[in-house]
Design a protein around this motif. Structure first.
Motif, PDB file in Angstrom:
ATOM      1  N   VAL B  57     -75.128  -9.661 -26.933  1.00 33.09           N
ATOM      2  CA  VAL B  57     -74.213  -8.720 -26.681  1.00 33.09           C
ATOM      3  C   VAL B  57     -74.096  -8.643 -25.486  1.00 33.09           C
ATOM      4  CG1 VAL B  57     -73.831  -5.951 -27.535  1.00 33.09           C
ATOM      5  CG2 VAL B  57     -74.066  -7.806 -28.885  1.00 33.09           C
ATOM      6  N   VAL B  61     -71.597  -8.046 -22.843  1.00 33.49           N
ATOM      7  CA  VAL B  61     -71.768  -6.531 -22.564  1.00 33.49           C
ATOM      8  C   VAL B  61     -70.813  -6.745 -20.278  1.00 33.49           C
ATOM      9  CG1 VAL B  61     -72.320  -4.002 -21.740  1.00 33.49           C
ATOM     10  CG2 VAL B  61     -72.215  -5.459 -23.892  1.00 33.49           C
ATOM     11  N   LEU B  65     -67.375  -5.831 -19.826  1.00 32.69           N
ATOM     12  CA  LEU B  65     -67.595  -4.561 -19.312  1.00 32.69           C
ATOM     13  C   LEU B  65     -67.507  -4.557 -17.750  1.00 32.69           C
ATOM     14  CD1 LEU B  65     -68.537  -3.089 -22.114  1.00 32.69           C
ATOM     15  CD2 LEU B  65     -66.203  -2.834 -21.517  1.00 32.69           C
ATOM     16  N   LEU B  69     -65.814  -4.041 -14.322  1.00 34.45           N
ATOM     17  CA  LEU B  69     -64.804  -2.815 -13.609  1.00 34.45           C
ATOM     18  C   LEU B  69     -66.139  -2.947 -12.502  1.00 34.45           C
ATOM     19  CD1 LEU B  69     -65.472  -1.095 -16.614  1.00 34.45           C
ATOM     20  CD2 LEU B  69     -63.151  -1.018 -16.003  1.00 34.45           C
ATOM     21  N   LEU B  71     -69.314  -3.235 -12.580  1.00 33.07           N
ATOM     22  CA  LEU B  71     -70.266  -1.641 -12.419  1.00 33.07           C
ATOM     23  C   LEU B  71     -71.908  -2.578 -12.806  1.00 33.07           C
ATOM     24  CD1 LEU B  71     -69.036   0.439 -15.157  1.00 33.07           C
ATOM     25  CD2 LEU B  71     -69.286   0.887 -12.577  1.00 33.07           C
ATOM     26  N   PHE B  73     -74.485  -2.715 -11.278  1.00 34.34           N
ATOM     27  CA  PHE B  73     -75.523  -1.663 -11.250  1.00 34.34           C
ATOM     28  C   PHE B  73     -76.270  -1.057 -12.264  1.00 34.34           C
ATOM     29  CE2 PHE B  73     -71.358   1.009 -10.674  1.00 34.34           C
ATOM     30  CZ  PHE B  73     -71.877   2.296 -10.797  1.00 34.34           C
ATOM     31  N   MET B  74     -74.894  -1.090 -13.488  1.00 35.48           N
ATOM     32  CA  MET B  74     -75.053  -0.021 -14.537  1.00 35.48           C
ATOM     33  C   MET B  74     -75.606  -1.401 -15.170  1.00 35.48           C
ATOM     34  SD  MET B  74     -74.535   2.935 -14.350  1.00 35.48           S
ATOM     35  CE  MET B  74     -74.644   3.450 -16.130  1.00 35.48           C
ATOM     36  N   VAL B  77     -79.664  -0.001 -17.387  1.00 39.13           N
ATOM     37  CA  VAL B  77     -79.388   0.595 -18.407  1.00 39.13           C
ATOM     38  C   VAL B  77     -78.446   1.091 -20.340  1.00 39.13           C
ATOM     39  CG1 VAL B  77     -78.147   3.496 -18.828  1.00 39.13           C
ATOM     40  CG2 VAL B  77     -79.342   2.838 -16.575  1.00 39.13           C
ATOM     41  N   ALA B  78     -77.532  -0.082 -19.581  1.00 42.69           N
ATOM     42  CA  ALA B  78     -76.454  -1.236 -20.496  1.00 42.69           C
ATOM     43  C   ALA B  78     -77.083  -1.438 -21.823  1.00 42.69           C
ATOM     44  CB  ALA B  78     -75.072  -1.850 -20.369  1.00 42.69           C
ATOM     45  N   LEU B  81     -79.558   0.765 -23.713  1.00 37.11           N
ATOM     46  CA  LEU B  81     -78.258   0.735 -24.143  1.00 37.11           C
ATOM     47  C   LEU B  81     -78.215  -0.244 -26.007  1.00 37.11           C
ATOM     48  CD1 LEU B  81     -77.470   3.670 -25.877  1.00 37.11           C
ATOM     49  CD2 LEU B  81     -75.047   1.989 -24.438  1.00 37.11           C
ATOM     50  N   VAL B  82     -78.028  -1.449 -25.537  1.00 36.45           N
ATOM     51  CA  VAL B  82     -78.033  -2.502 -26.513  1.00 36.45           C
ATOM     52  C   VAL B  82     -79.923  -2.764 -27.404  1.00 36.45           C
ATOM     53  CG1 VAL B  82     -77.219  -4.752 -26.563  1.00 36.45           C
ATOM     54  CG2 VAL B  82     -76.344  -3.366 -24.991  1.00 36.45           C
ATOM     55  N   ALA B  85     -80.374  -0.018 -29.660  1.00 36.19           N
ATOM     56  CA  ALA B  85     -79.481  -0.091 -30.943  1.00 36.19           C
ATOM     57  C   ALA B  85     -79.768  -1.236 -31.923  1.00 36.19           C
ATOM     58  CB  ALA B  85     -77.976  -0.157 -30.841  1.00 36.19           C
ATOM     59  N   GLN B  88     -82.633  -0.396 -33.452  1.00 30.98           N
ATOM     60  CA  GLN B  88     -83.052   0.765 -34.703  1.00 30.98           C
ATOM     61  C   GLN B  88     -82.396  -0.034 -35.818  1.00 30.98           C
ATOM     62  OE1 GLN B  88     -83.043   3.545 -35.530  1.00 30.98           O
ATOM     63  NE2 GLN B  88     -85.021   4.287 -33.607  1.00 30.98           N
TER      64      GLN B  88
END
Lengths: 278, 196
Positions: B57, B61, B65, B69, B71, B73-74, B77-78, B81-82, B85, B88
């Motif tokens: 994943v 991502v 993504l 774009l 991004l 530097f994200m 964080v991204a 998040l993955v 989730a 969980q």
């Protein structure tokens, strides 16, 4: 500016998608929880200390609900939480099941020493040298292995003997395991009298090594109206099922080693019952 | 991309660059859930699942993504998040399907989220410039290496129960010494190069 907006958008969308998946999953994998679990958890302290022997408060709560543990399983919450839980589960709270520790020795500075011990301040270490510095094989060494084992600060060394602060003791019995002489014993919290000696020596021998230990003179046995105290192997032993806590034996003991310091405490529950019956 | 290069990546991730014993990532569950082999096994399976799916994943991502774009530097964080989730999801699944294992894993199960081995594999996949299949293989193999170290350590710790050592070494001290010896033994794999 553009990258900020796209960053927020991307993360927002990702979060929303994962949130949606998890929401669906939580419905699919829903586990039925006992409705009592939450209120029982609330009654417990929630510190997850593991003092009860379970992994945490939730495991303990589950065990209490399943009947695998008594309502007073939590030594930290004490009576207050036990009563709340018992009320929640509709159980009768048997007060006699609450335990506290008692040090069955009052020797210490009253006892004769074999040698002067100057080593590590630890009873286990002292035991390695000729069975400890006290002449009495059953006597408290007084170096405080139990004090460091106690998580609630209920033990202290007074006059060379470990002493349990009854109010602070939660009955976790860690000190019982920590004592190398095995002279700390669990007693009912509501026990009013305790014999502060563990020596099985005969009176004539004991007289030479301790100024205070039990001689096995049987005065207490004769005094007791309730057949609750007996001298077994030269040591007075109290039968807590029969004892009503009248304290007669403590008054008559020539060595003053039967402690009855808690006269003002709530009376022994069974003694109230017995008094009502007689 | 041939079979041999994939094999080389897998073997490298399992033995040479073992996440626990060589790179020292994911030490928390290594010490926390290694008392019994069966809980260690459950933890291993959960980590293998999370790391394999997380590799896939996060690669998607990152490539579709973040890179498009601009991004990058994200990433952290991204990826977190993955991973959160996924963990969980695993937690819910285990609570339903294997309550006993769920109980014995306890707090260490949600802590996979912060297991640096999982985030580490996602970031290292990007750094090494792996393609999708290589990334998934690397992630799975790294998790297998994690499991190998965890299972070895758990079996040793089970045997240590019956070993005689000074009382003051009880618990974590003897565990840390054992872990150090195990890490030294894995140093023997360093420099092992296959099909390169």
């Amino acid at each position: 500016m553009n990258s900020i907006i796209s960053a927020v958008l991307v993360l927002g969308v990702l979060g929303a998608v994962f949130g949606l998946i998890l929401a669906v999953a939580s419905k699919v994998f829903e586990v039925e929880k006992n409705e009592l679990l939450e209120p029982v958890m609330d009654a417990l302290p929630g510190a997850n200390c593991g003092g009860c022997g379970f992994a945490g408060c939730s495991t303990c709560a589950q065990a209490i609900i399943d009947g695998k543990a008594p309502p007073n399983a939590c030594p930290v919450g004490g009576e207050a939480s036990a009563e709340k839980i018992a009320a929640l589960l509709g159980l009768e709270m048997n007060k006699n099941t609450r335990l506290s520790a008692f040090v069955n020795c009052s020797g210490g500075n009253n006892a004769v020493k074999k040698y002067q011990y100057l080593g590590l301040k630890d009873c286990h270490a002292a035991m390695k040298i000729a069975g400890g510095p006290t002449e009495c094989a059953y006597g408290c060494i007084g170096l405080g292995s139990c004090v460091s084992a106690c998580m609630f600060g209920a033990l202290s060394i007074q006059n060379g003997v470990a002493k349990v602060d009854h109010e602070k003791c939660t009955g976790c019995l860690r000190c019982v395991e920590a004592c190398p002489k095995q002279i700390i014993h669990p007693v009912p919290y509501y026990a009013d009298v305790n014999v502060a000696c563990s020596s099985h020596e005969r009176g004539a021998v004991l007289r030479k090594i301790c100024n205070i230990g039990c001689l096995g003179c049987k005065i207490c046995e004769r005094t007791c109206q309730h057949d609750a105290i007996h001298v077994v192997d030269n040591l007075a032993v109290i039968d807590y099922d029969k004892c009503i806590g009248c304290g007669e034996c403590a008054l008559k003991c020539p060595r003053h080693l039967i402690s009855d310091a808690n006269l003002d405490r709530t009376p022994h529950v069974s003694s109230v019952d017995k008094a009502a019956n007689s | 991309m041939s079979f041999t290069s994939l094999f080389s990546i897998a073997l490298g991730a399992i033995l040479v660059e073992n996440y626990i014993l060589v790179q020292f990532l994911g030490i928390c569950p290594f010490l926390g859930v290694s008392k019994k082999t069966d809980t260690a096994f459950g933890m291993s399976m959960a980590v293998i699942f999370v790391m394999a799916v997380a590799s896939a994943v996060t690669w998607l991502v990152n490539n579709f993504l973040l890179e498009r774009l601009g991004l990058q530097f994200m990433q952290t964080v991204a990826f977190i998040l993955v991973i959160a989730a996924l963990v969980q999801f695993v937690e819910m699944f285990l609570q339903k399907a294997m309550p006993a294992l769920y109980q014995s894993l306890g707090i260490y199960l949600p802590l996979i989220t912060t297991n640096c081995a999982v985030l580490g594999v996602a970031l290292l996949n990007v750094q090494s410039g792996y393609n999708f299949i290589e990334a998934v293989i690397n992630g799975t193999a790294a998790a297998v290496g994690f499991s190998l170290a965890l299972m070895l350590f758990a079996s040793i710790r089970e045997r240590l129960e019956f070993a005689e050592y000074p009382k003051s070494f009880e618990g974590f001290p003897i565990a840390l010494i054992t872990a150090a010896l195990l890490a030294i033994s894995f140093m023997g794999f360093s420099g092992l190069e296959v099909f390169k």
